[in-house]
Design a protein around this motif. Structure first.
Motif: not given
Length: 333
Positions: A96-112
């Motif tokens: 993890a960069p700098n020891g701490l990271s957060v990732e969202s896949l995908p950052k564009n999500a969809y209803v339901s």
């Protein structure tokens, strides 16, 4: 991981001091890692990892490939009977960069749909992932509590040298679009560290096929080229089927993206054969469902006559066997 780091240690004094680098491995539960480490646990660093400018100026170069264990790097300057610890540096390899990271896949999500956001923290730098928070403003963000919303789950686990926390939100709504923060407590001090990711939740737009080629008849050996274009959000996945069987992706197909919500799939043959005739269906699919459009391709073969032999010998006064075959060309009207 596998990045190269450089640390320079410079010492002055009289007599002129000699500078050396030492390393002591220590694990996550080793209290010496946070309070200093005894000299008898130190080992002199390999000379191949050190660049010497002069006796009192040495630069240490290392990477997680050559130094894969966590521990303490120490620079010691010696001059006659005197020895002085110049610097202790805590070292820990992490994915993890700098020891701490957060990732969202995908950052564009969809209803339901379902959203997974993952936070990773090095076990050498952080005691634990403390909490997830939600809100556009860090001052008034709220703690995410899976006990208050059955759509939410938080799964924490250890993967090698990394603590992993996954936040899952099911059956998304537009109101779930926000900033999500992962907050972790640092191992070597009392402060916390925060990383965040912004998520936007879009309405789903069912795919719509806006263009397909119309090919009815082709003569044998002619090129075959037709395309299917569709829109939708998220961008639809396109596939061509022939007689109910999906055509495998390869050199005969090409996917072209025009806009964020528009995709074209081109299918082509350099020389068409009789085996290429049949019913072709273009199918566009996304979270909103799927649509399809079909067309029929006929391959024309010129009429021919064939006796089966290049030369026929006939005896005068006898009957000569002769057979002719033809291929019917369909009516174009």
């Amino acid at each position: 991981m596998d990045e190269v780091y450089s640390l320079t240690c410079l010492a002055d004094g009289y007599p002129k001091p000699v500078v050396n680098w030492y390393f002591a491995p220590c694990g996550v539960g080793d209290s010496d890692c946070s309070e200093g480490i005894s000299t008898d646990r130190l080992s002199k660093m390999n000379a191949s990892t050190i660049t010497v400018y002069d006796d009192n100026h040495k630069r240490l170069k290392f990477s997680s490939k050559t130094q894969g264990d966590p521990g303490i790097l120490r620079c010691i300057a010696s001059s006659g009977r005197f020895e002085h610890v110049m610097k202790d540096v805590r070292y820990f390899p992490t994915v993890a960069p700098n020891g701490l990271s957060v990732e969202s896949l995908p950052k564009n999500a969809y209803v339901s749909s379902i959203l997974n956001i993952t936070c990773k923290a090095s076990i050498y730098a952080y005691d634990a992932i403390i909490q997830w928070r939600l809100g556009n403003n860090s001052m008034n963000s709220v703690i995410i509590d899976s006990n208050r919303d059955d759509r939410l789950t938080v799964d924490n686990k250890q993967d090698g040298h990394t603590l992993v926390s996954m936040l899952t939100i099911r059956n998304l709504t537009r109101s779930d679009g926000n900033k999500y923060r992962c907050i972790a407590g640092h191992r070597f001090d009392t402060e916390t560290t925060m990383v965040e990711t912004a998520v936007t939740v879009h309405d789903v737009k069912k795919p719509e096929i806006v263009l397909t080629s119309q090919v009815d008849f082709l003569e044998s050996a002619q090129p075959l080229n037709f395309s299917c274009e569709a829109t939708g959000d998220p961008p639809p996945a396109l596939a061509w089927y022939k007689d109910g069987v999906e055509i495998s992706a390869g050199r005969s197909m090409e996917v072209i993206g025009y806009q964020s919500d528009r995709v074209r799939l081109v299918f082509f043959r350099r020389r068409v054969h009789v085996s290429d005739q049949g019913q072709y269906v273009c199918k566009a699919s996304n979270l909103g469902g799927h649509v399809s459009r079909s067309m029929t391709v006929n391959v024309l073969v010129p009429a021919s006559a064939d006796t089966g032999k290049s030369v026929v010998h006939v005896v005068n006064g006898t009957n000569a066997p002769f057979a002719a075959s033809s291929v019917e060309i369909p009516n174009r009207n």
